[in-house]
Design an enzyme around this catalytic site. Structure first.
Site, short mmCIF file in Angstrom:
data_model
loop_
_atom_site.label_atom_id
_atom_site.label_comp_id
_atom_site.label_asym_id
_atom_site.label_seq_id
_atom_site.Cartn_x
_atom_site.Cartn_y
_atom_site.Cartn_z
N LYS A 102 41.54 40.59 22.57
CA LYS A 102 41.80 40.28 21.16
C LYS A 102 43.25 39.85 21.04
O LYS A 102 44.13 40.36 21.76
CB LYS A 102 41.57 41.54 20.30
N CYS A 158 45.38 31.34 13.90
CA CYS A 158 44.71 32.38 13.11
C CYS A 158 44.71 31.95 11.65
O CYS A 158 45.76 31.70 11.06
CB CYS A 158 45.43 33.72 13.24
C1 LIG Z 1 43.99 36.15 15.50
C2 LIG Z 1 43.41 36.16 14.30
C3 LIG Z 1 42.12 35.55 14.04
C4 LIG Z 1 41.20 36.18 13.22
C5 LIG Z 1 41.49 37.46 12.53
O1 LIG Z 1 41.92 38.45 13.19
O2 LIG Z 1 41.30 37.47 11.28
N1 LIG Z 1 40.00 35.61 12.95
C6 LIG Z 1 39.66 34.39 13.46
O3 LIG Z 1 38.56 33.86 13.21
N2 LIG Z 1 40.52 33.74 14.29
C7 LIG Z 1 41.75 34.28 14.61
O4 LIG Z 1 42.50 33.64 15.37
#
Ligand SMILES: C=Cc1c(C(=O)O)[nH]c(=O)[nH]c1=O
Length: 309
Positions: free
Chosen positions: A43, A127
């Site tokens: 993540k 993000c």
């Molecule tokens: C790193 C945050 C991201 C997130 C998030 O943690 O909200 N959601 C996504 O669809 N893509 C992202 O790159």
């Protein structure tokens, strides 16, 4: 059959997980290690741990998913320490980073350099769910500035996670910037930002953060993901591998992305919906398609998409 290389990183299987779903805890990363996935991707990490946005913040839908997680993660030191725990799976461990500032990204990248059990860094420039923070990769000047600062200090294989682009000129402008740097790969695409999915019976949004606006994944985004993979395959130097992510839930979807030029494919929404067994499922389906078509390796057809006659 499914082996590949991303820059000089060998993967026994070109199919692995996308950053985000089911890869935040050591247990989840170990489950990926035990699965048929060809690599383990964490993540996206920030300098310090983050709780992220209030729930409901991730919802599966018939056509995919919507999320506004808000970058919840255990902090970069956790994912750095995980490297030694994951080495026994003998598959590349890639750390995703999404710092809240360039200074944070540079500090995290510096700390990752000496860890030999980290095969590569995936720098997330896309993000869509940090209120008040635009997606870096939609700001071309800022992207160039970030990459110049990163490559002034980085010696590990490093790629960037890109948002979807929709304008052909933007592909060219972005490729012109990316081609200037010793990137190992680009991962296309992140979720399509700020979609809106509604529960019409309750007359409310599915997710709570940002008044229901969130990143779309799954079937919603496959056609856009294919287009981004194809464009960057055609425009980037061949030394920069294109990793596909977006709407892959079958061997056919994986085959289509490789036909567009992908060296590897990442699974996000489908992993959330079905669990780590998805890697064996998709690998078996892709292998069957390749055997039916007489292909021995993905290089036999990678990038060879024909335009309709
Ligand atoms: C790193 C945050 C991201 C997130 C998030 O943690 O909200 N959601 C996504 O669809 N893509 C992202 O790159």
């Amino acid at each position: 059959m499914l082996q590949t290389k991303i820059a000089n990183i060998k993967l026994a299987n070109c199919i692995y997980n996308a950053s985000g779903p089911a890869c935040s805890s050591l247990e989840e990363l170990q489950a990926l290690g035990q699965s048929a996935a060809g690599a383990i991707l964490s993540k996206s990490a920030t300098l310090a741990p983050r709780a992220g946005n209030p729930a409901p913040r991730y919802v599966d839908t018939p056509w995919g998913s919507i999320n506004s997680m808000g970058l919840p993660n255990k902090g970069h030191a956790y994912y750095l320490a995980a490297a030694k725990e994951l080495a026994s799976f003998q598959k590349p461990y890639i750390v995703s980073l999404s710092g809240m500032s360039l200074a944070d990204n540079l500090k995290m990248i510096a700390e990752m350099q000496e860890e030999e059990n980290i095969a590569a860094i995936e720098l997330n420039l896309s993000c869509p769910n940090l209120p008040g923070k635009p997606q870096t990769a939609y700001d071309f000047e800022q992207t160039e500035k970030v990459l110049a600062a990163v490559f002034a200090q980085n010696n590990k294989p490093l790629g960037v996670k890109l948002p979807p682009y929709f304008d052909l000129l933007h592909f060219e402008q972005m490729a012109q910037i990316l081609n200037q740097f010793p990137l190992s790969f680009v991962s296309c695409i992140n979720s399509i930002g700020n979609g809106l999915v509604i529960d019409w019976e309750k007359e409310e949004t599915l997710i709570r953060p940002k008044d229901g606006f969130g990143g779309l994944g799954g079937d919603y985004i496959k056609a856009t993901a294919l287009a981004n993979v194809r464009q960057f395959y055609l425009l980037l130097r061949p030394e920069i591998s294109v990793v596909a992510v977006g709407g892959i839930k079958s061997g056919q979807d994986a085959f289509e992305h490789i036909l567009c030029g992908a060296k590897a494919v990442q699974i996000g929404t489908h992993l959330m919906k079905t669990g780590p067994s998805c890697f064996a499922q998709i690998s078996a389906e892709l292998t069957a398609i390749m055997q039916a078509k007489g292909y021995q390796s993905i290089e036999d057809f990678r990038g060879k998409l024909k335009t309709a006659a």
